[in-house]
Design a protein around this motif. Structure first.
Motif, PDB file in Angstrom:
ATOM      1  N   LEU A   9       0.828  -1.205   0.000  1.00  0.00           N
ATOM      2  CA  LEU A   9       0.000   0.000   0.000  1.00  0.00           C
ATOM      3  C   LEU A   9       0.867   1.261   0.000  1.00  0.00           C
ATOM      4  O   LEU A   9       0.593   2.218  -0.724  1.00  0.00           O
ATOM      5  N   ARG A  10       1.914   1.237   0.802  1.00  0.00           N
ATOM      6  CA  ARG A  10       2.799   2.404   0.854  1.00  0.00           C
ATOM      7  C   ARG A  10       3.545   2.576  -0.476  1.00  0.00           C
ATOM      8  O   ARG A  10       3.732   3.709  -0.956  1.00  0.00           O
ATOM      9  N   ALA A 311      -6.814  -4.856  -6.528  1.00  0.00           N
ATOM     10  CA  ALA A 311      -6.485  -3.591  -5.874  1.00  0.00           C
ATOM     11  C   ALA A 311      -7.474  -2.540  -6.366  1.00  0.00           C
ATOM     12  O   ALA A 311      -7.448  -2.159  -7.535  1.00  0.00           O
ATOM     13  N   ILE A 312      -8.386  -2.110  -5.487  1.00  0.00           N
ATOM     14  CA  ILE A 312      -9.344  -1.052  -5.816  1.00  0.00           C
ATOM     15  C   ILE A 312      -8.645   0.281  -5.595  1.00  0.00           C
ATOM     16  O   ILE A 312      -8.120   0.538  -4.512  1.00  0.00           O
ATOM     17  N   ILE A 313      -8.623   1.129  -6.616  1.00  0.00           N
ATOM     18  CA  ILE A 313      -7.862   2.376  -6.561  1.00  0.00           C
ATOM     19  C   ILE A 313      -8.772   3.543  -6.951  1.00  0.00           C
ATOM     20  O   ILE A 313      -9.508   3.452  -7.933  1.00  0.00           O
ATOM     21  N   PHE A 416      -5.635   9.939  -2.513  1.00  0.00           N
ATOM     22  CA  PHE A 416      -5.286   8.627  -3.058  1.00  0.00           C
ATOM     23  C   PHE A 416      -5.835   7.572  -2.114  1.00  0.00           C
ATOM     24  O   PHE A 416      -5.590   7.600  -0.911  1.00  0.00           O
ATOM     25  N   ARG A 417      -6.603   6.647  -2.692  1.00  0.00           N
ATOM     26  CA  ARG A 417      -7.172   5.547  -1.907  1.00  0.00           C
ATOM     27  C   ARG A 417      -6.883   4.229  -2.606  1.00  0.00           C
ATOM     28  O   ARG A 417      -7.005   4.131  -3.836  1.00  0.00           O
ATOM     29  N   ALA A 418      -6.496   3.220  -1.849  1.00  0.00           N
ATOM     30  CA  ALA A 418      -6.281   1.888  -2.407  1.00  0.00           C
ATOM     31  C   ALA A 418      -6.748   0.846  -1.402  1.00  0.00           C
ATOM     32  O   ALA A 418      -6.493   0.966  -0.191  1.00  0.00           O
TER      33      ALA A 418
END
Length: 453
Positions: A9-10, A311-313, A416-418
């Protein structure tokens, strides 16, 4: 790539930020700008303004530079020819007012042989705050603070800001005429609307003073009398599309939220995850969290619209209607809403951060949610629901040790979202079929959310 979701994630967030850093995205566009016969004046505003100025100094081959940019406190960068001033964001202050006044002065009295190189990025609207005649800085601050708490989106807030400004909404371009103006812009807004980025100082304004008054009425903003008087006067109107002052103005996007989402998706793909990019989203942070939770559950349970691992982005800019008195920006608010919506469902992990490195007015960029976050909160006696009700997401993730702290990144392409949805040991729900590519993601989401059969 490590199997540790925290590291992945990072890495995705770092890739998103890196793709939008001026040192990466600015040089190729700068090289295409024809140097002027006369002077080159560099002005700018935004969270990326100082790093953009530093990149210009390093890569400009067109002769001497002079100018001034304004950025947020602690977002400065070393420069030798272009002066950097720091000011307050998101609420304007006197330093921003003086910087805006000096920027306006620097572009006046130029000739057709001169070039104004404008470096524009998100945050510039609050940082380059020069109130219109008859409106004080304190009155503009009051309106700005009220809008920030109201739940108004960035387009609505900037509509009001433009009509209370002496420099935004195309007015900077008008002041610079007849010089040639080239604006290099880093987008932090949905759909990359140039007129909304930093309230469009070099862009024609399609909104009207009537629109600004409608925003104030919609959110029941208790605006000072001088503000209402100013917005009621035709004299406050901004330059519109088709105005001849924009004939020698070129606005160029050098970095966009989509470019950053693509960069993060490439990292996820390399790690074995199928990227599912939802794009730029707006709306209340807690509502957007519910949508993301629904998508994540559908993927985990039914393999729709994609079989896990996925991975939902997403990006964009959500809003928070403040009802409590806690701490936390829109990204932490989103992530706490997601944590509560999932309540430890499956092995799902997530990150939500602002790409400028500052979530709201706190010291963190955002936070992470790990599969055991909800359980750890219960074990520690941290009442996530009570903190959520008090808009106190910062405290929640601080207690869990899951804040993401980067410091200023000196760029800004917004949120930013994941969300990582790993493959389950027993596979997807029996009998489920993944969505077909031809269905289109919009239709898939509608069906996932139960809005379409």
């Amino acid at each position: 790539m490590s199997d540790d979701p925290r590291q992945l994630l990072r890495a995705m967030f770092d890739a998103a930020v890196g793709a939008a850093h001026p040192s990466v995205c600015l040089p190729q566009h700068l090289a295409k700008i024809e140097p002027p016969k006369g002077r080159t004046i560099v002005i700018g505003a935004g969270k990326a303004a100082a790093s953009m100025a530093a990149a210009v100094e390093e890569h400009w081959k067109g002769g001497p530079l002079e100018g001034l940019v304004v950025t947020r406190y602690e977002h400065g960068a070393p420069t030798s020819q272009i002066e950097v001033i720091e000011a307050s964001h998101p609420v304007p202050d006197a330093a921003g007012r003086e910087a805006a006044k000096r920027i306006l002065e620097k572009v006046q009295g130029l000739t057709e042989d001169d070039l104004v190189l404008a470096l524009i990025s998100g945050g510039g609207s609050a940082l380059m705050a020069l109130p219109a005649e008859g409106v004080t800085l304190e009155e503009k601050q009051a309106v700005n603070k009220a809008l920030l708490k109201s739940g108004a989106n960035i387009s609505e807030m900037n509509c009001v800001r433009k009509h209370l400004s002496a420099i935004k909404g195309g007015r900077l371009a008008r002041a610079a005429a007849p010089a040639r103006v080239v604006a290099l812009m880093i987008s932090d807004v949905p759909n990359d609307d140039l007129s909304v980025i930093a309230s469009g100082p070099t862009v024609p304004d399609p909104t009207s003073r009537e629109d600004a008054l409608a925003v104030i009425a919609k959110y029941r903003i208790d605006a000072p009398e001088a503000v209402l008087k100013h917005l009621s006067s035709p004299d406050c109107e901004t330059p519109k599309p088709g105005d001849a002052i924009f004939n020698r103005v070129e606005n160029i996007l050098i970095a966009t939220p989509q470019g950053s989402l693509d960069a993060a998706a490439a990292v996820a793909h390399k790690a074995g995850y199928t990227p599912c990019i939802l794009g730029d989203l707006e709306g209340e942070s807690r509502d957007v969290a519910l949508v993301h939770a629904g998508v994540a559950k559908q993927i985990a349970n039914h393999g729709q619209p994609f079989q896990p691992p996925v991975a939902i982005i997403s990006g964009g800019e959500t809003t928070v209607t403040v009802r409590g008195n806690g701490k936390g920006g829109r990204d932490a608010e989103f992530l706490l809403g997601l944590t509560l919506a999932l309540e430890g469902f499956g092995d799902i992990s997530a990150i939500a951060c602002d790409t400028d490195g500052i979530d709201g007015v706190e010291t963190n960029a955002g936070a992470m949610m790990l599969p055991d976050s909800f359980a750890r909160a219960q074990a520690k006696g941290v009442d996530l629901k009570a903190l959520f009700a008090n808009n106190d997401a910062f405290t929640a993730f601080e207690a869990l040790g899951d804040l993401v702290v980067t410091g200023p990144t000196r760029t800004n392409v917004n949120d930013f979202r994941a969300i990582l949805v790993p493959k389950r040991a027993n596979g997807c729900h029996a009998g489920a079929a993944p969505a077909t590519a031809s269905e289109g993601l919009g239709g898939q989401l509608l069906r996932i959310l139960g809005l379409q059969k």
